[in-house]
Design a protein around this motif. Structure first.
Motif, PDB file in Angstrom:
ATOM      1  N   GLU A  75       0.849  -1.177   0.000  1.00 21.19           N
ATOM      2  CA  GLU A  75       0.000   0.000   0.000  1.00 21.19           C
ATOM      3  C   GLU A  75       0.894   1.239   0.000  1.00 21.19           C
ATOM      4  O   GLU A  75       1.886   1.305   0.733  1.00 21.19           O
ATOM      5  CB  GLU A  75      -0.911   0.007   1.225  1.00 21.19           C
ATOM      6  N   VAL A  76       0.542   2.186  -0.838  1.00 23.43           N
ATOM      7  CA  VAL A  76       1.295   3.435  -0.965  1.00 23.43           C
ATOM      8  C   VAL A  76       0.396   4.583  -0.531  1.00 23.43           C
ATOM      9  O   VAL A  76      -0.746   4.699  -1.002  1.00 23.43           O
ATOM     10  CB  VAL A  76       1.766   3.656  -2.418  1.00 23.43           C
ATOM     11  N   ARG A  77       0.904   5.415   0.355  1.00 20.94           N
ATOM     12  CA  ARG A  77       0.111   6.534   0.871  1.00 20.94           C
ATOM     13  C   ARG A  77       0.833   7.854   0.648  1.00 20.94           C
ATOM     14  O   ARG A  77       2.053   7.946   0.829  1.00 20.94           O
ATOM     15  CB  ARG A  77      -0.170   6.346   2.363  1.00 20.94           C
ATOM     16  N   GLY A  78       0.059   8.861   0.282  1.00 18.01           N
ATOM     17  CA  GLY A  78       0.623  10.184   0.077  1.00 18.01           C
ATOM     18  C   GLY A  78      -0.320  11.041  -0.741  1.00 18.01           C
ATOM     19  O   GLY A  78      -1.433  10.606  -1.091  1.00 18.01           O
ATOM     20  N   PRO A  79       0.077  12.260  -1.081  1.00 13.36           N
ATOM     21  CA  PRO A  79      -0.743  13.126  -1.927  1.00 13.36           C
ATOM     22  C   PRO A  79      -0.988  12.473  -3.286  1.00 13.36           C
ATOM     23  O   PRO A  79      -0.084  11.834  -3.854  1.00 13.36           O
ATOM     24  CB  PRO A  79       0.102  14.400  -2.066  1.00 13.36           C
ATOM     25  N   ALA A  80      -2.188  12.622  -3.807  1.00 13.16           N
ATOM     26  CA  ALA A  80      -2.554  11.976  -5.074  1.00 13.16           C
ATOM     27  C   ALA A  80      -1.569  12.313  -6.188  1.00 13.16           C
ATOM     28  O   ALA A  80      -1.137  11.433  -6.941  1.00 13.16           O
ATOM     29  CB  ALA A  80      -3.968  12.397  -5.473  1.00 13.16           C
ATOM     30  N   LYS A  81      -1.181  13.583  -6.291  1.00 14.94           N
ATOM     31  CA  LYS A  81      -0.285  13.986  -7.378  1.00 14.94           C
ATOM     32  C   LYS A  81       1.078  13.296  -7.270  1.00 14.94           C
ATOM     33  O   LYS A  81       1.703  12.984  -8.292  1.00 14.94           O
ATOM     34  CB  LYS A  81      -0.100  15.505  -7.386  1.00 14.94           C
ATOM     35  N   ASP A  82       1.517  13.032  -6.061  1.00 10.90           N
ATOM     36  CA  ASP A  82       2.831  12.425  -5.868  1.00 10.90           C
ATOM     37  C   ASP A  82       2.791  10.903  -6.066  1.00 10.90           C
ATOM     38  O   ASP A  82       3.751  10.309  -6.570  1.00 10.90           O
ATOM     39  CB  ASP A  82       3.358  12.776  -4.481  1.00 10.90           C
ATOM     40  N   ILE A  83       1.671  10.283  -5.668  1.00  7.36           N
ATOM     41  CA  ILE A  83       1.513   8.856  -5.963  1.00  7.36           C
ATOM     42  C   ILE A  83       1.553   8.638  -7.468  1.00  7.36           C
ATOM     43  O   ILE A  83       2.238   7.737  -7.967  1.00  7.36           O
ATOM     44  CB  ILE A  83       0.184   8.322  -5.382  1.00  7.36           C
ATOM     45  N   LEU A  84       0.836   9.481  -8.203  1.00  6.12           N
ATOM     46  CA  LEU A  84       0.776   9.316  -9.651  1.00  6.12           C
ATOM     47  C   LEU A  84       2.085   9.715 -10.325  1.00  6.12           C
ATOM     48  O   LEU A  84       2.422   9.196 -11.396  1.00  6.12           O
ATOM     49  CB  LEU A  84      -0.384  10.132 -10.214  1.00  6.12           C
ATOM     50  N   LEU A  85       2.837  10.605  -9.707  1.00  6.94           N
ATOM     51  CA  LEU A  85       4.142  10.986 -10.246  1.00  6.94           C
ATOM     52  C   LEU A  85       5.115   9.807 -10.195  1.00  6.94           C
ATOM     53  O   LEU A  85       5.885   9.578 -11.130  1.00  6.94           O
ATOM     54  CB  LEU A  85       4.707  12.168  -9.455  1.00  6.94           C
ATOM     55  N   GLY A  86       5.058   9.055  -9.092  1.00  8.50           N
ATOM     56  CA  GLY A  86       5.980   7.933  -8.955  1.00  8.50           C
ATOM     57  C   GLY A  86       5.484   6.637  -9.553  1.00  8.50           C
ATOM     58  O   GLY A  86       6.251   5.681  -9.716  1.00  8.50           O
ATOM     59  N   GLU A  87       4.188   6.589  -9.889  1.00  9.85           N
ATOM     60  CA  GLU A  87       3.546   5.318 -10.274  1.00  9.85           C
ATOM     61  C   GLU A  87       4.268   4.590 -11.406  1.00  9.85           C
ATOM     62  O   GLU A  87       4.680   3.440 -11.255  1.00  9.85           O
ATOM     63  CB  GLU A  87       2.096   5.592 -10.688  1.00  9.85           C
ATOM     64  N   ARG A  88       4.406   5.203 -12.564  1.00  8.10           N
ATOM     65  CA  ARG A  88       4.937   4.494 -13.722  1.00  8.10           C
ATOM     66  C   ARG A  88       6.396   4.092 -13.532  1.00  8.10           C
ATOM     67  O   ARG A  88       6.796   2.977 -13.887  1.00  8.10           O
ATOM     68  CB  ARG A  88       4.764   5.355 -14.981  1.00  8.10           C
ATOM     69  N   VAL A  89       7.184   4.976 -12.967  1.00  7.74           N
ATOM     70  CA  VAL A  89       8.596   4.662 -12.737  1.00  7.74           C
ATOM     71  C   VAL A  89       8.728   3.471 -11.787  1.00  7.74           C
ATOM     72  O   VAL A  89       9.512   2.545 -12.024  1.00  7.74           O
ATOM     73  CB  VAL A  89       9.326   5.893 -12.163  1.00  7.74           C
ATOM     74  N   ALA A  90       7.953   3.487 -10.706  1.00  9.87           N
ATOM     75  CA  ALA A  90       8.027   2.409  -9.724  1.00  9.87           C
ATOM     76  C   ALA A  90       7.532   1.092 -10.301  1.00  9.87           C
ATOM     77  O   ALA A  90       8.112   0.026 -10.038  1.00  9.87           O
ATOM     78  CB  ALA A  90       7.219   2.786  -8.484  1.00  9.87           C
ATOM     79  N   LEU A  91       6.454   1.130 -11.088  1.00  8.93           N
ATOM     80  CA  LEU A  91       5.933  -0.096 -11.687  1.00  8.93           C
ATOM     81  C   LEU A  91       6.913  -0.670 -12.702  1.00  8.93           C
ATOM     82  O   LEU A  91       7.092  -1.894 -12.795  1.00  8.93           O
ATOM     83  CB  LEU A  91       4.582   0.179 -12.357  1.00  8.93           C
ATOM     84  N   ASN A  92       7.536   0.190 -13.497  1.00 10.20           N
ATOM     85  CA  ASN A  92       8.549  -0.287 -14.441  1.00 10.20           C
ATOM     86  C   ASN A  92       9.655  -1.033 -13.718  1.00 10.20           C
ATOM     87  O   ASN A  92      10.120  -2.086 -14.166  1.00 10.20           O
ATOM     88  CB  ASN A  92       9.151   0.896 -15.205  1.00 10.20           C
ATOM     89  N   CYS A  93      10.069  -0.482 -12.598  1.00  9.15           N
ATOM     90  CA  CYS A  93      11.189  -1.044 -11.855  1.00  9.15           C
ATOM     91  C   CYS A  93      10.818  -2.386 -11.213  1.00  9.15           C
ATOM     92  O   CYS A  93      11.524  -3.388 -11.390  1.00  9.15           O
ATOM     93  CB  CYS A  93      11.641  -0.042 -10.792  1.00  9.15           C
TER      94      CYS A  93
END
Length: 271
Positions: free
Chosen positions: A90-108
């Motif tokens: 589970e990832v918690r934080g501001p919506a804009k920041d979750i979505l900012l990290g989403e694709r990079v983290a999923l790729n990794c």
């Protein structure tokens, strides 16, 4: 029963931060219009594993979200086998920041888990043949992504082998031919340190008879399906470039829960 070693302790914190920062800068070098649209409302997103495989890459996933000010709570252990569809974190934080990290983290995490899965299968195939040598990856890694890929090999049970050219002297066919012969190549290598012999025409038994302390490595065209054909009493290492070159990424999604106040359940998500 002894606990499994925490492989994340191998990774320098400063290097993790640097990689996370570089990856995020590559994906968002200027304006983040999506972040502007969603704002900074606090949200909870769930990491879902949607194809079977070994979970790997947790430290890099976590470092990416730490860089954008989000926290990660793991629900499964790195190195565990996951079946779809399962909740991993589970990832918690501001919506804009979750979505900012989403694709990079999923790729990794997707690529790391794919490599760990391939490594685990290759190791299992080698062990089932009764061989107890070293199953290893190679330097056939993605430029700029070598550390995560080498780490994923370890999670899957394989060896990193050589991290770079300075890790071990590797004498291949080209080195032998350029040196004028295997004997001359080995004598030169022994002056400066340990070495391994790879892709040479003499058989492994012949090499071992002449140079018993040499490490003999089998490589070239080896896959998790045929690895048992290349192992033997005179082979110390089998290396598989396909573990990093051809591994199929494990499929992950990160879904923001419709009702952040409740404990996230699979029914709360839209696929």
């Amino acid at each position: 029963m002894a606990s499994q070693p925490n492989l994340s302790h191998l990774l320098p914190a400063a290097r993790l931060r640097q990689l996370a920062c570089d990856w995020l800068r590559e994906d968002a070098p200027a304006f983040d219009y999506g972040g502007y649209a969603v704002g900074d409302r606090q949200e909870c997103a769930v990491l879902l594993c949607k194809s079977p495989g070994v979970l790997a890459g947790f430290p890099f996933f976590e470092a990416i979200f730490a860089e954008v000010g989000c926290s990660v709570e793991w629900l499964q252990s790195e190195g565990a086998w996951a079946e779809p569809i399962s909740r991993v974190a589970e990832v918690r934080g501001p919506a804009k920041d979750i979505l900012l990290g989403e694709r990079v983290a999923l790729n990794c995490i997707g690529r790391c888990s794919g490599i760990a899965t391939s490594a685990a299968k290759a190791c299992q195939a080698a062990r089932e043949s009764g061989w107890h040598g070293e199953v290893a990856g190679t330097r056939k890694t993605t430029p700029g992504f070598r550390l995560p890929e080498k780490y994923a090999l370890l999670v899957g049970g394989a060896s990193c082998h050589r991290y770079d050219l300075g890790s071990l002297i590797m004498l291949k066919d080209n080195h032998v031919w350029a040196s004028g012969g295997i004997t001359q190549a080995i004598r030169s290598a022994r002056r400066v340190g340990g070495f391994a012999l790879k892709d040479l025409h003499p058989t492994a038994s012949t090499v071992k008879a002449s140079f018993p302390r040499a490490t003999v490595e089998a490589s070239g065209g080896i896959t998790e399906d045929n690895v048992a054909q290349f192992v033997g009493p005179d082979v110390d290492v089998v290396s598989l470039g396909c573990l990093t070159q051809s591994a199929r990424a494990v499929d992950f999604s990160l879904k923001i829960c419709r009702d952040p106040a409740s404990k996230p359940q699979l029914r709360n998500f839209v696929f």
